[in-house]
Design an enzyme around this catalytic site. Structure first.
Site, PDB file in Angstrom:
ATOM      1  N   LYS A  52      -4.955 -36.432 -19.004  1.00 46.18           N
ATOM      2  CA  LYS A  52      -4.507 -36.164 -20.377  1.00 46.18           C
ATOM      3  C   LYS A  52      -3.519 -34.991 -20.401  1.00 46.18           C
ATOM      4  O   LYS A  52      -2.493 -35.043 -21.073  1.00 46.18           O
ATOM      5  CB  LYS A  52      -5.720 -35.891 -21.287  1.00 46.18           C
ATOM      6  CG  LYS A  52      -6.536 -37.160 -21.542  1.00 46.18           C
ATOM      7  CD  LYS A  52      -7.896 -36.905 -22.173  1.00 46.18           C
ATOM      8  CE  LYS A  52      -8.710 -38.195 -22.207  1.00 46.18           C
ATOM      9  NZ  LYS A  52     -10.100 -38.022 -22.660  1.00 46.18           N
ATOM     10  N   GLN A  96     -14.166 -33.268 -24.095  1.00 44.31           N
ATOM     11  CA  GLN A  96     -14.409 -34.390 -23.186  1.00 44.31           C
ATOM     12  C   GLN A  96     -15.913 -34.699 -23.116  1.00 44.31           C
ATOM     13  O   GLN A  96     -16.727 -33.818 -22.878  1.00 44.31           O
ATOM     14  CB  GLN A  96     -13.863 -34.044 -21.785  1.00 44.31           C
ATOM     15  CG  GLN A  96     -13.977 -35.178 -20.769  1.00 44.31           C
ATOM     16  CD  GLN A  96     -13.089 -36.377 -21.103  1.00 44.31           C
ATOM     17  OE1 GLN A  96     -11.956 -36.241 -21.537  1.00 44.31           O
ATOM     18  NE2 GLN A  96     -13.638 -37.574 -20.914  1.00 44.31           N
ATOM     19  N   ASP A 119      -9.370 -37.281 -31.307  1.00 47.22           N
ATOM     20  CA  ASP A 119     -10.187 -38.352 -30.716  1.00 47.22           C
ATOM     21  C   ASP A 119     -10.694 -39.313 -31.799  1.00 47.22           C
ATOM     22  O   ASP A 119     -11.192 -40.387 -31.498  1.00 47.22           O
ATOM     23  CB  ASP A 119     -11.398 -37.749 -29.976  1.00 47.22           C
ATOM     24  CG  ASP A 119     -11.258 -37.839 -28.461  1.00 47.22           C
ATOM     25  OD1 ASP A 119     -10.474 -38.679 -27.991  1.00 47.22           O
ATOM     26  OD2 ASP A 119     -11.938 -37.065 -27.761  1.00 47.22           O
TER      27      ASP A 119
END
Ligand code: NAP
Length: 290
Positions: A52, A96, A119
């Site tokens: 990412k 994460q 997200d």
């Protein structure tokens, strides 16, 4: 048979984003800044976060990796989230998953400011998605939608079976596929571990989106001729012939299923890169909606 090439498609999306970043720069505006919080040393999570961060560099975003030790307390993680929420330099950030067991993932998800939740996991954003309002769509399901759209896969009026009902993949996937949109307008069946006749359900599907987290689960005898299959699963399987010591496989038995499909996404190089592209799209959206 068409291979739904997530690597090439995500590269095209990244090129489009890079053009947008250049436009922001030439207008003297701030470039998007994505932060990622990683807690602990899980190898797969480290790989995803590094990918990412690398993707941010590729498109000209700024990025910050907040690397916290596995014994970080829940309170300290929440404090780090508050800091990012309040930092005007950061346009969007992710935490994460999975997190170490002593940390409550729900508390963490709720703490991320919805306007920085690139997200798309915060309940406010999930609610907005369900109502079809503008929001950050969750990265993986949105990546699948982008892939279907860019390959002009017909979804309207088709029977789409989603395998797996997690909050981050299966459930939002089923909502997006059933929305009055293109791609979308599918008749969706959401299946899970209690589904008793999965093979029969899958055999009636025009599109199968597989996200249950079991290597090589979907086999050729579960798929009708001409179906479209999207494999979200990703697993590291030990392989001493590889330099890394492992290879990646999905939830689909690729050889068997590809032989029957009209289109299929591979692992690696399918949904994984699309998820990253989607995250970048959301981060660009975060700065543009300010
Ligand atoms: P998860 O939270 O473990 O959820 C798995 C889902 O599959 C659950 O709803 C479960 O049902 C269902 N399931 C389990 N066994 C089943 C069976 N035999 N038949 C039908 N359904 C079954 O997994 P997830 O987070 O959604 O992830 C799924 C996979 O996608 C994993 O391999 C993960 O690594 C991968 N993934 C990939 C990306 C990417 O970017 N490529 C992103 C996210 C996840 P119950 O609800 O009844 O337990």
């Amino acid at each position: 048979m068409i291979v739904l090439d997530g690597k090439a498609t995500s590269a095209a999306i990244k090129d489009e984003i890079a053009v947008e970043v250049e436009k922001l720069k030439s207008a003297g505006k701030k470039v998007p800044h994505l932060a990622a919080i990683l807690v602990g040393n899980d190898g797969a999570s480290q790989t995803y976060v590094n990918a990412k961060v690398k993707a941010c560099e590729k498109v000209g975003f700024e990025s910050t990796l907040v690397d916290l030790p596995a014994n970080t307390t829940e309170a300290d993680l929440l404090k780090t989230i508050d800091d990012l929420n309040n930092n005007p330099e950061i346009d969007g950030f992710i935490v994460q998953l999975p997190l170490p067991e002593h940390i409550d993932e729900d508390k963490v998800t709720l703490r991320v400011a919805p306007e920085k939740d690139v997200d798309g996991f915060h309940p406010e954003n999930v609610g907005r998605m369900s109502l079809g309002l503008p929001t950050f769509l969750p990265a993986t399901p949105n990546g699948v939608m982008e892939m279907l759209g860019r390959y002009n896969i017909e979804t309207s009026g088709k029977h789409c079976v989603v395998i797996g009902r997690s909050n981050i993949v299966g459930t939002p996937m089923s909502i997006l596929m059933s929305r009055n949109s293109n791609p979308g307008n599918a008749t969706v069946t959401l299946t899970h571990s209690r589904t008793s006749n999965l093979k029969e359900v899958c055999l009636s599907a025009d599109i199968i989106i597989v996200a249950l987290g079991k290597p090589n689960f979907l086999t050729g005898d579960m798929v009708k001729e001409g179906a479209v299959v999207v494999d979200v699963g990703i697993h590291r399987i030990e392989d001493s012939t590889k330099k890394s010591g492992f290879r990646l496989v999905g939830d689909v038995n690729y050889e068997e299923v590809a032989a029957k499909c009209s289109a299929i996404s591979p692992v690696p190089g399918g949904v994984g890169p699309m998820t990253i592209a989607s995250l970048l799209q959301n981060t660009l959206k975060a700065i543009k909606s300010k």
